[in-house]
Design an enzyme around this catalytic site. Structure first.
Site, PDB file in Angstrom:
ATOM      1  N   PHE A 119     -11.179  -8.203  13.394  1.00 29.79           N
ATOM      2  CA  PHE A 119     -10.089  -8.567  12.493  1.00 29.79           C
ATOM      3  C   PHE A 119      -9.817  -7.430  11.512  1.00 29.79           C
ATOM      4  CE2 PHE A 119      -8.666 -10.546   8.440  1.00 29.79           C
ATOM      5  CZ  PHE A 119      -7.399 -10.896   8.871  1.00 29.79           C
ATOM      6  N   GLN A 120      -8.578  -7.079  11.381  1.00 28.11           N
ATOM      7  CA  GLN A 120      -8.131  -5.978  10.515  1.00 28.11           C
ATOM      8  C   GLN A 120      -8.833  -4.662  10.825  1.00 28.11           C
ATOM      9  OE1 GLN A 120      -7.980  -7.328   6.352  1.00 28.11           O
ATOM     10  NE2 GLN A 120      -5.902  -8.056   6.752  1.00 28.11           N
ATOM     11  N   MET A 162      24.339   9.325   2.748  1.00 23.66           N
ATOM     12  CA  MET A 162      24.174  10.545   3.540  1.00 23.66           C
ATOM     13  C   MET A 162      24.419  10.245   5.016  1.00 23.66           C
ATOM     14  SD  MET A 162      23.827  13.665   2.936  1.00 23.66           S
ATOM     15  CE  MET A 162      22.824  14.363   1.628  1.00 23.66           C
ATOM     16  N   LYS A 222     -17.520  -1.429   5.754  1.00 22.41           N
ATOM     17  CA  LYS A 222     -17.955  -2.349   4.700  1.00 22.41           C
ATOM     18  C   LYS A 222     -19.465  -2.338   4.512  1.00 22.41           C
ATOM     19  CE  LYS A 222     -16.968  -6.979   2.981  1.00 22.41           C
ATOM     20  NZ  LYS A 222     -16.286  -8.263   3.258  1.00 22.41           N
ATOM     21  N   GLU A 259       0.816  -1.224   0.000  1.00 22.50           N
ATOM     22  CA  GLU A 259       0.000   0.000   0.000  1.00 22.50           C
ATOM     23  C   GLU A 259       0.846   1.268   0.000  1.00 22.50           C
ATOM     24  OE1 GLU A 259      -0.637  -2.614   1.915  1.00 22.50           O
ATOM     25  OE2 GLU A 259      -2.747  -3.170   1.662  1.00 22.50           O
TER      26      GLU A 259
END
Lengths: 188, 588
Positions: free
Chosen positions: B114-115, B485, B164, B52
């Protein structure tokens, strides 16, 4: 002062910090208080007191009053940052002086024996207090006044069995016919 | 009764209403209704990323190179948390993104389902605004508002979290045109008085400098043209921040190069010694200012910015105009022309001494490096890449580190929106997914991600995306086996204690490219570099170019530890200069 090893600039000139009271008019929607409080914590500003309630039922506008401490430039920055929040309508900042009215509400519960309660009541009577609940072993008193006045009451009552204190934090309103206009330059 | 649409249908209807061409995303349980609806909307192409964060940066690359908002769809929980870096990156660099995240059904919110995660809570400080849509009736307006907020004023990312069950529920759709009427007007009035005063200062200035930033590019092509016009009318020298590169042609003589920590000697000294500083759409970032109380001590400062909170945030300015850069410049130019019609002619003389001084600084040649005949210098590699690509419309993205600064120094940009780099947040792993978004927005154009071997591994998986969608992006790795760096700072500031900055067991990038179905090319010496770069450009496929360079090269010039603009270290070749060596010793 030792030389800094960091490439970030070193903090310099200390400006004078003062107490400021910020008033923020917001849409009363879920999460709005977190947005305001999160802005303060995220940018390292301090919230000393906080008072919130809806003031316009039709438009669902809440008025948030925050006491903070900072230099004038920090307060300007807080104001500008607050105005960037989408649900914020307008922002005002007040300094504590005779141009505005400040009020705070405190509830104090005293628990003790008869002797102590009597002494405590004597102190309370010397302030503009109101008794809200009285029993044999306790009483609750209300004081609606300035912050320093409430501080004084609590300090004097301390030796006589102060069991619980509740304070709202100050509310502020400008004197006279002046009100806070919608801030110009609200940019999304 | 009017037709009722499901939440999922409304999402796509809004995307169509806003002419969205691409969405970057990754499916998951809480966005399945959206993915189910996707097939019915042929105009919208979904780009399936591999992580993502890649979706977020790809959308940023798309937005930065096209000027249109980037759109992302992610699922709840890890999908949303993986987006946090990209959202923060977009917030810091003012890039318009609209992220739509799935959420567990409303009745499960707060149950540690969940999630499930508190997506709006987590993303509150890294978005302009976000919403959790609990009521389907609110969805159409919120989505239109999301696009409106992302793209107006100072642009930035927004997030809409849709449970959802709401994606299945039905309501009446609201069209974009209807929705826009409800939003408050956000145009601010430009302060005419300030413009008049600024014009006077410009007229009087003896040692002026224009300091332009990303705001010019965000404001659009018109603003870039006006900046150029403004520079031409005034004859003033102009420098640019990292984000602003390309708004003014990098190969023009009035351009002093980038300023700031790794800016040119002439740009930084001009900033320090000027008597008038005109900040156009920049924000006095700490990489620009160096030590605040030594920042340009003798100048009057003017600040033009669309964000009122940027004014006086770090540097107190004498005159500020809040507004869109393009509109303010337009006004300023017309006031200048009216007030001082002969300014263009007379001005050249009054600032000629200033230009003499600037040219003296220029003679220092602060970007000088020596390319031997064996080991490739990173600066040389980028310089050659520039020379071999400058005659075509090339888009450059970068990761973060030395290679990014070298790219900014040695690649000259002549047009806006050709340079996509993570400036504010400094996100390693930005460049590859960003290049994917850039290539989609600019089909047929050459897109190069100038990368480091450490950064590229942070979002390496997105090469798979590039191969899948046949996006012939070129990944030009400046490979010194160090987090360059970090190594440089450890050398200069931590007694050469190279703690954890060397990468052992790097992959063979040529084979890695081949494993993904891309092309791998390696260059190890100056003789073969040009030929190999041409081979890379000519390849119709995605390419990883593994450019093996000098391991211990430092990025110079540099403003060190809390120093001022006129206290730069120019580099190893300047060691003869006693004064600078002394400064250097403090650091080492």
């Amino acid at each position: 002062m030792s030389k800094s090893l960091s490439a970030y600039s070193v903090e310099n000139k200390k400006e004078k910090t003062e107490k400021h009271i910020m008033v923020v008019w917001v849409d009363n929607e879920s999460g709005v208080l977190t947005r305001v409080a999160g802005l303060f914590s995220g940018r390292g500003y301090n919230i000393e007191t906080l008072a919130v309630a809806q003031v316009d039922d039709a438009k669902h506008i809440s008025r948030i009053t925050i006491t903070t401490e900072g230099t004038n430039s920090v307060v300007d920055q807080i104001k500008a940052q607050l105005l960037k929040l989408i649900p914020v309508h307008k922002v005002a900042s007040f300094q504590i002086n005779n141009k505005s009215i400040l009020r705070e509400l405190a509830l104090v519960k005293i628990i003790g024996n008869k002797k102590n309660l009597e002494k405590a009541k004597k102190i309370c009577n010397s302030f503009k207090t109101e008794y809200l609940d009285t029993t044999k072993s306790s009483f609750i008193v209300e004081l609606n006044s300035t912050r320093s006045e409430i501080d004084r009451l609590i300090k004097e009552l301390k030796p006589y069995g102060v069991a619980s204190i509740a304070r709202t934090g100050p509310l502020i309103m400008s004197k006279g016919s002046e009100i806070t206009q919608i801030n110009k330059g609200k940019i999304l | 009764m009017t037709q009722q649409l499901t939440g999922a249908q409304i999402v796509f209807k809004v995307l169509e209403d806003h002419n969205v061409e691409y969405i970057f995303g990754y499916p998951g349980g809480a966005v399945l209704p959206l993915y189910d609806e996707l097939i019915h909307h042929k105009k919208i192409k979904h780009i399936l990323v591999r992580h993502e964060q890649g979706a977020g940066h790809a959308a940023e690359g798309y937005a930065r190179s096209s000027g249109k908002p980037g759109v992302v769809i992610v699922t709840s929980g890890p999908g949303a948390t993986n987006m946090v870096t990209a959202l923060t990156d977009a917030y810091m660099d003012s890039i318009p993104l609209v992220c739509i995240s799935g959420q567990v059904p409303t009745h499960l919110i707060g149950t540690d389902a969940f999630q499930e995660c508190d997506t709006t809570g987590i993303t509150r400080p890294c978005t302009k605004h976000n919403w959790l849509v609990k009521d389907i009736k609110d969805l159409p307006l919120i989505l239109h508002k999301a696009f409106h907020i992302a793209t107006s004023g100072r642009p930035g990312p927004v997030l809409v979290d849709i449970p959802k069950d709401v994606q299945f529920q039905k309501t009446k759709y609201i069209k974009k045109e209807q929705a826009i009427k409800i939003f408050p007007k956000t145009d601010v009035k430009i302060e005419e008085n300030e413009i008049q005063k600024i014009a006077e200062l410009i007229f009087k200035a003896k040692k002026p400098i224009i300091y332009s930033g990303g705001g010019v590019i965000n404001s659009g092509e018109k603003a870039c043209q006006l900046t150029q016009e403004f520079a031409k009318i005034t004859g003033f020298p102009i420098t640019s921040t990292l984000q602003g590169l390309g708004a003014y042609p990098g190969d023009d003589n009035q351009f002093l190069g980038m300023l700031g920590m790794h800016g040119t000697y002439e740009a930084n000294n001009a900033m320090h010694d000027c008597d008038l500083m005109i900040n156009i759409g920049a924000r006095f970032d700490d990489r620009i200012t160096g030590k605040i109380d030594k920042f340009s001590p003798k100048s009057k400062k003017i600040h033009i910015d669309i964000d009122p909170s940027s004014i006086n945030k770090i540097i107190k300015v004498d005159h500020a105009v809040v507004g869109d850069v393009g509109k303010v410049l337009n006004k300023l130019i017309s006031v200048l022309n009216k007030k001082y019609p002969n300014f263009k002619k007379s001005n050249k003389a009054s600032i000629s001494k200033w230009w003499e001084q600037i040219n003296k600084w220029r003679e220092k040649d602060s970007l000088f490096f020596e390319q031997g005949n064996k080991i490739l210098k990173p600066q040389y590699a980028i310089k050659r890449l520039y020379e071999l690509t400058k005659n075509r419309d090339t888009f450059i993205t970068t990761e973060v580190g030395q290679h990014q600064m070298w790219a900014a120094q040695y690649y000259k940009f002549r047009k806006p929106k050709r340079w996509m780099t993570s400036g504010g947040l400094g996100t390693m792993g930005f460049g590859l997914p960003a290049a994917i978004g850039v290539q989609l927005a600019n089909p047929g154009k050459l897109v190069v991600d100038i990368a480091g071997e450490a950064s590229i591994l942070m979002n390496m998986q997105e090469l798979s995306t590039a191969v899948q969608y046949r996006l012939p992006i070129k990944i030009f790795i400046i490979n010194n086996q160090y987090m360059g760096m970090v190594r440089q700072w450890q050398e200069l500031l931590h007694d050469k204690n190279y703690s954890q900055s060397y990468t052992e067991a790097l992959p063979d990038f040529v084979k890695l490219a081949e494993a993904y179905g891309a092309v791998g090319i390696r260059a190890t010496n100056p003789d073969e570099l040009d030929e190999k770069i041409k081979e890379m450009i000519d390849s119709p496929k995605p390419v990883i170019f593994d450019c093996i360079v000098e391991q211990n090269e430092n990025c110079f010039p540099m403003i060190p530890s809390g120093k001022a603009h006129n206290e730069m270290i120019l580099g190893p070749s300047e060691k003869k200069d006693n004064k600078i060596t002394k400064e250097g010793k403090v650091l080492v």
